[in-house]
Design a protein around this motif. Sequence first.
Motif, PDB file in Angstrom:
ATOM      1  N   ALA A 119     -40.788   6.830  51.795  1.00  0.00           N
ATOM      2  CA  ALA A 119     -39.512   6.869  51.088  1.00  0.00           C
ATOM      3  C   ALA A 119     -38.455   7.470  51.993  1.00  0.00           C
ATOM      4  O   ALA A 119     -38.650   8.530  52.580  1.00  0.00           O
ATOM      5  CB  ALA A 119     -39.635   7.689  49.803  1.00  0.00           C
TER       6      ALA A 119
ATOM      7  N   PHE B  45     -34.155   1.557  51.621  1.00  0.00           N
ATOM      8  CA  PHE B  45     -35.501   1.182  52.039  1.00  0.00           C
ATOM      9  C   PHE B  45     -35.738   1.660  53.457  1.00  0.00           C
ATOM     10  O   PHE B  45     -34.855   1.586  54.322  1.00  0.00           O
ATOM     11  CB  PHE B  45     -35.688  -0.338  51.983  1.00  0.00           C
ATOM     12  N   THR B  46     -36.958   2.156  53.699  1.00  0.00           N
ATOM     13  CA  THR B  46     -37.383   2.479  55.047  1.00  0.00           C
ATOM     14  C   THR B  46     -38.495   1.499  55.414  1.00  0.00           C
ATOM     15  O   THR B  46     -38.718   0.515  54.705  1.00  0.00           O
ATOM     16  CB  THR B  46     -37.836   3.942  55.134  1.00  0.00           C
TER      17      THR B  46
ATOM     18  N   TYR C 277     -40.179   1.874  49.564  1.00  0.00           N
ATOM     19  CA  TYR C 277     -39.479   2.980  48.909  1.00  0.00           C
ATOM     20  C   TYR C 277     -40.312   3.389  47.704  1.00  0.00           C
ATOM     21  O   TYR C 277     -40.257   2.749  46.656  1.00  0.00           O
ATOM     22  CB  TYR C 277     -38.078   2.552  48.465  1.00  0.00           C
TER      23      TYR C 277
END
Length: 235
Positions: free
Chosen positions: A142, A148-149, A174
């Motif tokens: 997260a 968003f990662t 996420y």
Amino acid sequence: MTKPLIGISTYLDPSVRWGVWHLPAALLPAGYHLLVQRAGGLAAMLPPDDPAAAAETVVRLDGLVVSGGPDVQPVRYGAEPHPRTGPPALERDAWELALIEAALAAGTPLLGICRGMQLLNVALGGTLLQHLPDTVGHDGHAGPPGVFTGHPVKPVPGTRYAGAVPETANVPTYHHQGVDRLGRGLRASAHAEDGTVEAIELPTSAGYVMGVQWHPEAGDDLRVMQSLVTAARND
């Protein structure tokens, strides 16, 4: 070739503003229907309804996607709320669990995304980790709120997921919760580098049933959704 009809569960927001209107709304991030369409399916939104209507709904679909969203109510898997667990979406929990149960009973191809994967696990008697350690967040589960990662996900050889995505792939993600004890018949089919379960599925003999912890609708890789659409077309 006829395109399969893929139903996607939606959010239910009590107060949304657009233009001059400020009203309750059933809504869904556009990435979901666009991903279904790009993968070769027809997309239909499924707002929360009476759970008794789930079987009648599912029988009209070729495939089902249970979308992401709020944390599952812990009582659904026999747990007390963790301090970091968010407020429940009671109507969604009831409706989407009924959809999952109807899809499993009917053999309708089913894909759970993030919350949808967690609900699939709960529907089959599994439990959830209500908050992954904060150090895990720094590994990419997260990012900042609303962003968003990404992190790599490694498939388990011999699984349906590995058949669709055979290599380690970087995925958009996420989430702060995850699968703890697997539900009946489920197996893990992908993991993050820290061991977090990132995909689950039933054996192929049970039909197409898969969940992924990340958000394919936020990326460009169509393969997971294409695997669902292919199963829905051939079912």
